[in-house]
Design a protein around this motif. Structure first.
Motif, mmCIF file in Angstrom:
data_model
loop_
_atom_site.group_PDB
_atom_site.id
_atom_site.type_symbol
_atom_site.label_atom_id
_atom_site.label_comp_id
_atom_site.label_asym_id
_atom_site.label_seq_id
_atom_site.Cartn_x
_atom_site.Cartn_y
_atom_site.Cartn_z
ATOM 1 N N PRO A 139 -17.066 -69.517 95.808
ATOM 2 C CA PRO A 139 -18.415 -69.467 95.248
ATOM 3 C C PRO A 139 -19.262 -70.630 95.764
ATOM 4 O O PRO A 139 -18.738 -71.631 96.249
ATOM 5 C CB PRO A 139 -18.176 -69.611 93.739
ATOM 6 N N THR A 140 -20.552 -70.507 95.636
ATOM 7 C CA THR A 140 -21.477 -71.556 96.047
ATOM 8 C C THR A 140 -21.113 -72.866 95.367
ATOM 9 O O THR A 140 -20.765 -72.887 94.201
ATOM 10 C CB THR A 140 -22.921 -71.162 95.661
ATOM 11 N N ASP A 141 -21.195 -73.955 96.091
ATOM 12 C CA ASP A 141 -20.904 -75.309 95.620
ATOM 13 C C ASP A 141 -19.423 -75.571 95.390
ATOM 14 O O ASP A 141 -19.062 -76.561 94.777
ATOM 15 C CB ASP A 141 -21.696 -75.665 94.350
ATOM 16 N N TRP A 142 -18.552 -74.711 95.864
ATOM 17 C CA TRP A 142 -17.111 -74.956 95.795
ATOM 18 C C TRP A 142 -16.630 -75.301 97.196
ATOM 19 O O TRP A 142 -17.065 -74.703 98.177
ATOM 20 C CB TRP A 142 -16.383 -73.724 95.273
ATOM 21 N N VAL A 143 -15.745 -76.274 97.313
ATOM 22 C CA VAL A 143 -15.205 -76.683 98.606
ATOM 23 C C VAL A 143 -13.687 -76.734 98.540
ATOM 24 O O VAL A 143 -13.097 -76.832 97.473
ATOM 25 C CB VAL A 143 -15.752 -78.062 99.058
ATOM 26 N N SER A 144 -13.076 -76.663 99.712
ATOM 27 C CA SER A 144 -11.628 -76.762 99.833
ATOM 28 C C SER A 144 -11.309 -77.812 100.876
ATOM 29 O O SER A 144 -11.883 -77.822 101.957
ATOM 30 C CB SER A 144 -11.045 -75.409 100.247
ATOM 31 N N ILE B 264 -9.130 -77.603 95.746
ATOM 32 C CA ILE B 264 -10.346 -76.800 95.719
ATOM 33 C C ILE B 264 -11.116 -77.261 94.498
ATOM 34 O O ILE B 264 -10.544 -77.392 93.412
ATOM 35 C CB ILE B 264 -10.027 -75.299 95.616
ATOM 36 N N CYS B 265 -12.400 -77.517 94.650
ATOM 37 C CA CYS B 265 -13.140 -78.066 93.515
ATOM 38 C C CYS B 265 -14.590 -77.613 93.535
ATOM 39 O O CYS B 265 -15.121 -77.173 94.550
ATOM 40 C CB CYS B 265 -13.088 -79.593 93.524
ATOM 41 N N TYR B 266 -15.215 -77.739 92.362
ATOM 42 C CA TYR B 266 -16.653 -77.577 92.242
ATOM 43 C C TYR B 266 -17.256 -78.887 92.713
ATOM 44 O O TYR B 266 -17.027 -79.941 92.118
ATOM 45 C CB TYR B 266 -17.038 -77.270 90.800
ATOM 46 N N ASP B 267 -17.997 -78.846 93.798
ATOM 47 C CA ASP B 267 -18.520 -80.049 94.443
ATOM 48 C C ASP B 267 -19.758 -80.546 93.707
ATOM 49 O O ASP B 267 -20.876 -80.430 94.189
ATOM 50 C CB ASP B 267 -18.825 -79.741 95.910
ATOM 51 N N SER B 268 -19.543 -81.141 92.538
ATOM 52 C CA SER B 268 -20.670 -81.544 91.697
ATOM 53 C C SER B 268 -21.447 -82.719 92.264
ATOM 54 O O SER B 268 -22.615 -82.894 91.948
ATOM 55 C CB SER B 268 -20.182 -81.892 90.286
ATOM 56 N N ASP B 269 -20.832 -83.521 93.126
ATOM 57 C CA ASP B 269 -21.550 -84.653 93.708
ATOM 58 C C ASP B 269 -22.080 -84.354 95.113
ATOM 59 O O ASP B 269 -22.603 -85.235 95.779
ATOM 60 C CB ASP B 269 -20.675 -85.906 93.720
ATOM 61 N N ALA B 270 -21.941 -83.113 95.577
ATOM 62 C CA ALA B 270 -22.465 -82.650 96.872
ATOM 63 C C ALA B 270 -21.959 -83.483 98.039
ATOM 64 O O ALA B 270 -22.656 -83.673 99.028
ATOM 65 C CB ALA B 270 -23.995 -82.616 96.850
ATOM 66 N N SER B 271 -20.722 -83.971 97.946
ATOM 67 C CA SER B 271 -20.164 -84.782 99.015
ATOM 68 C C SER B 271 -19.522 -83.939 100.117
ATOM 69 O O SER B 271 -19.253 -84.421 101.198
ATOM 70 C CB SER B 271 -19.113 -85.743 98.445
ATOM 71 N N GLY B 272 -19.239 -82.672 99.808
ATOM 72 C CA GLY B 272 -18.591 -81.802 100.782
ATOM 73 C C GLY B 272 -17.080 -81.894 100.757
ATOM 74 O O GLY B 272 -16.400 -81.189 101.486
ATOM 75 N N THR B 273 -16.539 -82.794 99.921
ATOM 76 C CA THR B 273 -15.094 -82.944 99.768
ATOM 77 C C THR B 273 -14.755 -83.052 98.291
ATOM 78 O O THR B 273 -15.620 -83.315 97.466
ATOM 79 C CB THR B 273 -14.568 -84.209 100.485
ATOM 80 N N CYS B 274 -13.498 -82.865 97.968
ATOM 81 C CA CYS B 274 -13.047 -83.015 96.590
ATOM 82 C C CYS B 274 -12.797 -84.489 96.310
ATOM 83 O O CYS B 274 -11.979 -85.117 96.969
ATOM 84 C CB CYS B 274 -11.778 -82.209 96.340
ATOM 85 N N THR B 275 -13.533 -85.037 95.361
ATOM 86 C CA THR B 275 -13.387 -86.441 94.992
ATOM 87 C C THR B 275 -13.116 -86.532 93.498
ATOM 88 O O THR B 275 -13.190 -85.534 92.782
ATOM 89 C CB THR B 275 -14.669 -87.234 95.319
#
Length: 132
Positions: free
Chosen positions: A86-91, A96-107
């Motif tokens: 889904p949009t704003d999810w990254v792997s 795999i995470c909801y990229d709430s900080d828009a970093s493009g990676t899971c932090t």
């Protein structure tokens, strides 16, 4: 001299305002956590998809009698098998995470992280857990 009523009395207006206030107080809490609830629903859906991908990969490997098991989460071997997140999810290698900080990676700042729980092996498919 009888005068026709021209509007509402003050007490009628106060009663209506009190009724509206009571209704708002009972309905508002249901909408406060609506965004969080929606994100949890998406996280549950993504977790289900990831577990399905792992189970399908395991079944394909068993049918082909190979040992090409998924043993880590990364963009190459997991999301390549998914039709898309889904949009704003990254792997990435972190999960795999909801990229709430828009970093493009899971932090650590990201919510709704899905990580590898147990790698796939001859006994069964990889399993994943979610945290939020």
């Amino acid at each position: 001299m009888n005068r026709a009523q021209q509007g509402f009395t003050l007490i009628e207006l106060i009663i209506v305002i009190v009724i509206l206030g009571v209704l708002a107080a009972t309905v508002a809490p249901n909408y406060i956590d609506l965004e969080d609830s929606a994100h949890r629903g998406v996280a549950d859906g993504v977790l289900g998809t990831v577990n399905s991908v792992a189970a399908i990969n395991f079944a394909n490997n068993k049918m082909a009698n190979t040992t090409n098991y998924i043993d880590a989460i990364d963009s190459a071997n997991l999301t390549g098998n998914m039709s898309g997140l889904p949009t704003d999810w990254v792997s990435d290698a972190g999960g795999i995470c909801y990229d709430s900080d828009a970093s493009g990676t899971c932090t650590a700042a990201d919510a709704y992280l899905i990580t590898l729980n147990a790698a796939e092996d001859a006994d069964g498919p990889a399993t994943f857990t979610a945290s939020w």
